[in-house]
Design a protein around this motif. Structure first.
Motif, PDB file in Angstrom:
ATOM      1  N   PRO A 162       0.832  -1.215   0.000  1.00 52.31           N
ATOM      2  CA  PRO A 162       0.000   0.000   0.000  1.00 52.31           C
ATOM      3  C   PRO A 162       0.866   1.265   0.000  1.00 52.31           C
ATOM      4  O   PRO A 162       1.895   1.326   0.686  1.00 52.31           O
ATOM      5  CB  PRO A 162      -0.792  -0.134   1.308  1.00 52.31           C
ATOM      6  CG  PRO A 162      -0.875  -1.602   1.540  1.00 52.31           C
ATOM      7  CD  PRO A 162       0.450  -2.151   1.077  1.00 52.31           C
ATOM      8  N   GLY A 163       0.468   2.224  -0.791  1.00 56.22           N
ATOM      9  CA  GLY A 163       1.205   3.476  -0.902  1.00 56.22           C
ATOM     10  C   GLY A 163       2.150   3.520  -2.078  1.00 56.22           C
ATOM     11  O   GLY A 163       2.631   4.600  -2.452  1.00 56.22           O
ATOM     12  N   LEU A 164       2.413   2.389  -2.677  1.00 55.62           N
ATOM     13  CA  LEU A 164       3.327   2.321  -3.823  1.00 55.62           C
ATOM     14  C   LEU A 164       2.729   3.081  -5.014  1.00 55.62           C
ATOM     15  O   LEU A 164       1.549   2.961  -5.306  1.00 55.62           O
ATOM     16  CB  LEU A 164       3.555   0.864  -4.203  1.00 55.62           C
ATOM     17  CG  LEU A 164       4.834   0.535  -4.996  1.00 55.62           C
ATOM     18  CD1 LEU A 164       6.064   0.835  -4.141  1.00 55.62           C
ATOM     19  CD2 LEU A 164       4.821  -0.940  -5.408  1.00 55.62           C
ATOM     20  N   VAL A 202      -1.193   2.447  -4.711  1.00 53.07           N
ATOM     21  CA  VAL A 202      -1.802   1.207  -4.228  1.00 53.07           C
ATOM     22  C   VAL A 202      -2.573   1.495  -2.944  1.00 53.07           C
ATOM     23  O   VAL A 202      -2.028   2.061  -1.985  1.00 53.07           O
ATOM     24  CB  VAL A 202      -0.727   0.137  -3.964  1.00 53.07           C
ATOM     25  CG1 VAL A 202      -1.364  -1.120  -3.347  1.00 53.07           C
ATOM     26  CG2 VAL A 202      -0.001  -0.211  -5.252  1.00 53.07           C
ATOM     27  N   LEU A 203      -3.845   1.139  -2.943  1.00 52.53           N
ATOM     28  CA  LEU A 203      -4.674   1.318  -1.752  1.00 52.53           C
ATOM     29  C   LEU A 203      -4.661   0.076  -0.869  1.00 52.53           C
ATOM     30  O   LEU A 203      -4.572   0.156   0.344  1.00 52.53           O
ATOM     31  CB  LEU A 203      -6.112   1.642  -2.167  1.00 52.53           C
ATOM     32  CG  LEU A 203      -6.308   2.949  -2.951  1.00 52.53           C
ATOM     33  CD1 LEU A 203      -7.770   3.102  -3.379  1.00 52.53           C
ATOM     34  CD2 LEU A 203      -5.888   4.143  -2.109  1.00 52.53           C
ATOM     35  N   ARG A 204      -4.753  -1.079  -1.500  1.00 51.23           N
ATOM     36  CA  ARG A 204      -4.753  -2.326  -0.719  1.00 51.23           C
ATOM     37  C   ARG A 204      -4.468  -3.505  -1.645  1.00 51.23           C
ATOM     38  O   ARG A 204      -4.685  -3.437  -2.849  1.00 51.23           O
ATOM     39  CB  ARG A 204      -6.080  -2.541   0.004  1.00 51.23           C
ATOM     40  CG  ARG A 204      -7.295  -2.553  -0.897  1.00 51.23           C
ATOM     41  CD  ARG A 204      -8.583  -2.632  -0.090  1.00 51.23           C
ATOM     42  NE  ARG A 204      -9.766  -2.662  -0.962  1.00 51.23           N
ATOM     43  CZ  ARG A 204     -10.366  -1.573  -1.442  1.00 51.23           C
ATOM     44  NH1 ARG A 204      -9.895  -0.375  -1.129  1.00 51.23           N
ATOM     45  NH2 ARG A 204     -11.421  -1.680  -2.226  1.00 51.23           N
ATOM     46  N   MET A 205      -3.987  -4.581  -1.029  1.00 43.18           N
ATOM     47  CA  MET A 205      -3.703  -5.825  -1.755  1.00 43.18           C
ATOM     48  C   MET A 205      -4.641  -6.920  -1.278  1.00 43.18           C
ATOM     49  O   MET A 205      -4.981  -7.004  -0.100  1.00 43.18           O
ATOM     50  CB  MET A 205      -2.260  -6.266  -1.493  1.00 43.18           C
ATOM     51  CG  MET A 205      -1.226  -5.622  -2.391  1.00 43.18           C
ATOM     52  SD  MET A 205      -1.417  -6.097  -4.135  1.00 43.18           S
ATOM     53  CE  MET A 205      -1.257  -7.878  -4.050  1.00 43.18           C
ATOM     54  N   GLY A 206      -5.064  -7.756  -2.197  1.00 42.96           N
ATOM     55  CA  GLY A 206      -5.888  -8.896  -1.837  1.00 42.96           C
ATOM     56  C   GLY A 206      -5.108  -9.867  -0.968  1.00 42.96           C
ATOM     57  O   GLY A 206      -3.877  -9.951  -1.043  1.00 42.96           O
ATOM     58  N   GLN A 207      -5.838 -10.612  -0.142  1.00 38.34           N
ATOM     59  CA  GLN A 207      -5.204 -11.523   0.811  1.00 38.34           C
ATOM     60  C   GLN A 207      -5.274 -12.976   0.368  1.00 38.34           C
ATOM     61  O   GLN A 207      -5.006 -13.877   1.167  1.00 38.34           O
ATOM     62  CB  GLN A 207      -5.866 -11.356   2.184  1.00 38.34           C
ATOM     63  CG  GLN A 207      -5.731  -9.959   2.759  1.00 38.34           C
ATOM     64  CD  GLN A 207      -4.282  -9.537   2.928  1.00 38.34           C
ATOM     65  OE1 GLN A 207      -3.487 -10.249   3.544  1.00 38.34           O
ATOM     66  NE2 GLN A 207      -3.918  -8.390   2.365  1.00 38.34           N
ATOM     67  N   ASP A 225      -5.737  -9.704  -6.319  1.00 36.40           N
ATOM     68  CA  ASP A 225      -6.281  -8.407  -6.689  1.00 36.40           C
ATOM     69  C   ASP A 225      -5.527  -7.296  -5.971  1.00 36.40           C
ATOM     70  O   ASP A 225      -5.198  -7.415  -4.782  1.00 36.40           O
ATOM     71  CB  ASP A 225      -7.765  -8.319  -6.320  1.00 36.40           C
ATOM     72  CG  ASP A 225      -8.640  -9.063  -7.319  1.00 36.40           C
ATOM     73  OD1 ASP A 225      -8.102  -9.505  -8.347  1.00 36.40           O
ATOM     74  OD2 ASP A 225      -9.845  -9.197  -7.067  1.00 36.40           O
ATOM     75  N   CYS A 226      -5.270  -6.215  -6.707  1.00 29.63           N
ATOM     76  CA  CYS A 226      -4.628  -5.035  -6.139  1.00 29.63           C
ATOM     77  C   CYS A 226      -5.499  -3.831  -6.506  1.00 29.63           C
ATOM     78  O   CYS A 226      -5.825  -3.629  -7.676  1.00 29.63           O
ATOM     79  CB  CYS A 226      -3.218  -4.880  -6.702  1.00 29.63           C
ATOM     80  SG  CYS A 226      -2.414  -3.334  -6.214  1.00 29.63           S
ATOM     81  N   ILE A 227      -5.867  -3.043  -5.532  1.00 31.53           N
ATOM     82  CA  ILE A 227      -6.713  -1.868  -5.773  1.00 31.53           C
ATOM     83  C   ILE A 227      -5.822  -0.626  -5.777  1.00 31.53           C
ATOM     84  O   ILE A 227      -5.099  -0.351  -4.810  1.00 31.53           O
ATOM     85  CB  ILE A 227      -7.807  -1.737  -4.702  1.00 31.53           C
ATOM     86  CG1 ILE A 227      -8.624  -3.029  -4.629  1.00 31.53           C
ATOM     87  CG2 ILE A 227      -8.701  -0.549  -5.020  1.00 31.53           C
ATOM     88  CD1 ILE A 227      -9.295  -3.421  -5.919  1.00 31.53           C
ATOM     89  N   VAL A 228      -5.880   0.106  -6.887  1.00 32.29           N
ATOM     90  CA  VAL A 228      -5.041   1.287  -7.081  1.00 32.29           C
ATOM     91  C   VAL A 228      -5.943   2.507  -7.262  1.00 32.29           C
ATOM     92  O   VAL A 228      -6.948   2.442  -7.986  1.00 32.29           O
ATOM     93  CB  VAL A 228      -4.140   1.115  -8.331  1.00 32.29           C
ATOM     94  CG1 VAL A 228      -3.218   2.322  -8.491  1.00 32.29           C
ATOM     95  CG2 VAL A 228      -3.338  -0.169  -8.240  1.00 32.29           C
ATOM     96  N   SER A 229      -5.594   3.593  -6.593  1.00 33.80           N
ATOM     97  CA  SER A 229      -6.381   4.822  -6.733  1.00 33.80           C
ATOM     98  C   SER A 229      -6.255   5.346  -8.160  1.00 33.80           C
ATOM     99  O   SER A 229      -5.260   5.113  -8.849  1.00 33.80           O
ATOM    100  CB  SER A 229      -5.899   5.876  -5.742  1.00 33.80           C
ATOM    101  OG  SER A 229      -4.578   6.275  -6.057  1.00 33.80           O
ATOM    102  N   LEU A 230      -7.273   6.077  -8.604  1.00 31.86           N
ATOM    103  CA  LEU A 230      -7.280   6.606  -9.967  1.00 31.86           C
ATOM    104  C   LEU A 230      -7.858   8.003  -9.927  1.00 31.86           C
ATOM    105  O   LEU A 230      -8.986   8.204  -9.453  1.00 31.86           O
ATOM    106  CB  LEU A 230      -8.124   5.713 -10.882  1.00 31.86           C
ATOM    107  CG  LEU A 230      -8.316   6.201 -12.314  1.00 31.86           C
ATOM    108  CD1 LEU A 230      -6.989   6.190 -13.056  1.00 31.86           C
ATOM    109  CD2 LEU A 230      -9.334   5.329 -13.044  1.00 31.86           C
TER     110      LEU A 230
END
Length: 294
Positions: free
Chosen positions: A222-224, A242-247, A268-273
């Motif tokens: 996260p933060g990348l 990067v907001l969060r990574m799937g577990q 899954d990786c959630i990235v801000s847009l």
């Protein structure tokens, strides 16, 4: 901005023996991983499907309209449900009347028994008269219990009928914009066919859901920072984080190759847009994750 993107992504996304080694490509750039992704709205679109087999009587919203959580979007034919509510309300009134009558009879007998008990102590009435009165009071007490149970059942029926009537109104489940309306007055909808009525886009930020291959998962934090590039036009770019990574790992969904979808495991990786209008929900993109600054 993203010079050399195509070669790097090809190596990372579809590794093959004839293509450059992904590790070598990464070593030569500031990119530590790349992935395909899809633009989504945070929380996902709200798709409202038919829950009943009914005829649409009224539609109250249009595409592009902002709606609030709980706002009525459409009304289904409610005549049968309205009649059921009226019948249940009448049953409840009848049950309440029976309860009041039973309670009044009970209270009268209770006062009578009280007087007879006092009179019995002065031997002014026979024991048989007191026994008869107490038996009558016991019966009246049972009648009150039955009447209370009947009133409770009637209240439950009325609540159920009102709920059924309320479900004739199709409501928004969140604040957002109506981005698709597929019904009009007079249409017949089907729960079995899962007729789509509306699609609501919530008032939430856009994000990218990227699929990170298993070997790169531990490198994404996260933060990348990441470059986001349209798959159809590499000149359309923006920057996200990067907001969060799937577990957990799952099968790949974005690949057109059946083998890839079966064999490749991704998280899954959630990235801000940054939503500047350049990207649309559902648009496919490439995501390049940058090496963190020292």
């Amino acid at each position: 901005m993203l010079v050399g993107l195509g070669t790097g992504l090809a190596a990372l996304l579809s590794p093959a023996a004839s293509e450059p080694d992904p590790a070598a490509v990464l070593a030569q750039s500031q990119v530590i991983a790349a992935a395909r992704g899809r633009v989504e709205v945070e929380g996902g679109l709200s798709r409202i499907l038919a829950a009943h087999d009914r005829i649409v009587r009224e539609v109250r919203v249009a595409e592009g309209q902002q709606v609030k959580d709980g706002e009525v979007l459409a009304v289904l034919d409610e005549r049968a449900a309205d009649i059921a509510v009226q019948a249940a309300a009448a049953e409840q009134s009848e049950a309440q009347a029976r309860l009041q009558a039973a309670q009044a009879k009970h209270d009268g007998l209770a006062r009578q028994v009280d007087r007879l008990r006092r009179a019995a102590k002065a031997q002014a009435v026979t024991p048989q008269a007191l026994d008869d009165a107490e038996a009558g009071l016991a019966g009246a007490t049972a009648d009150v219990r039955l009447a209370k149970a009947g009133a409770a059942v009637a209240a439950a029926k009325l609540a159920s009928a009102r709920l059924e009537l309320d479900q004739r109104q199709i409501r928004a489940a969140l604040d957002g914009e109506v981005v698709r309306r597929t019904v009009k007055p007079g249409d017949t909808i089907s729960a079995a066919a899962m007729t789509e009525l509306f699609v609501i886009m919530p008032n939430a930020p856009l994000v990218v859901r990227a699929e990170i291959q298993e070997q790169f998962v531990r490198q994404i934090k996260p933060g990348l920072e990441a470059d986001i590039v349209s798959e159809s036009d590499e000149h359309v770019t923006t920057v996200g984080r990067v907001l969060r990574m799937g577990q957990f790992l799952d099968t790949r969904r974005s690949s057109e190759s059946v083998a890839d979808r079966v064999d490749v495991r991704v998280a899954d990786c959630i990235v801000s847009l940054k939503a500047d209008g350049a990207f649309l929900v559902g648009q496919r993109v490439y995501v390049r994750f940058k090496r963190p600054l020292p």
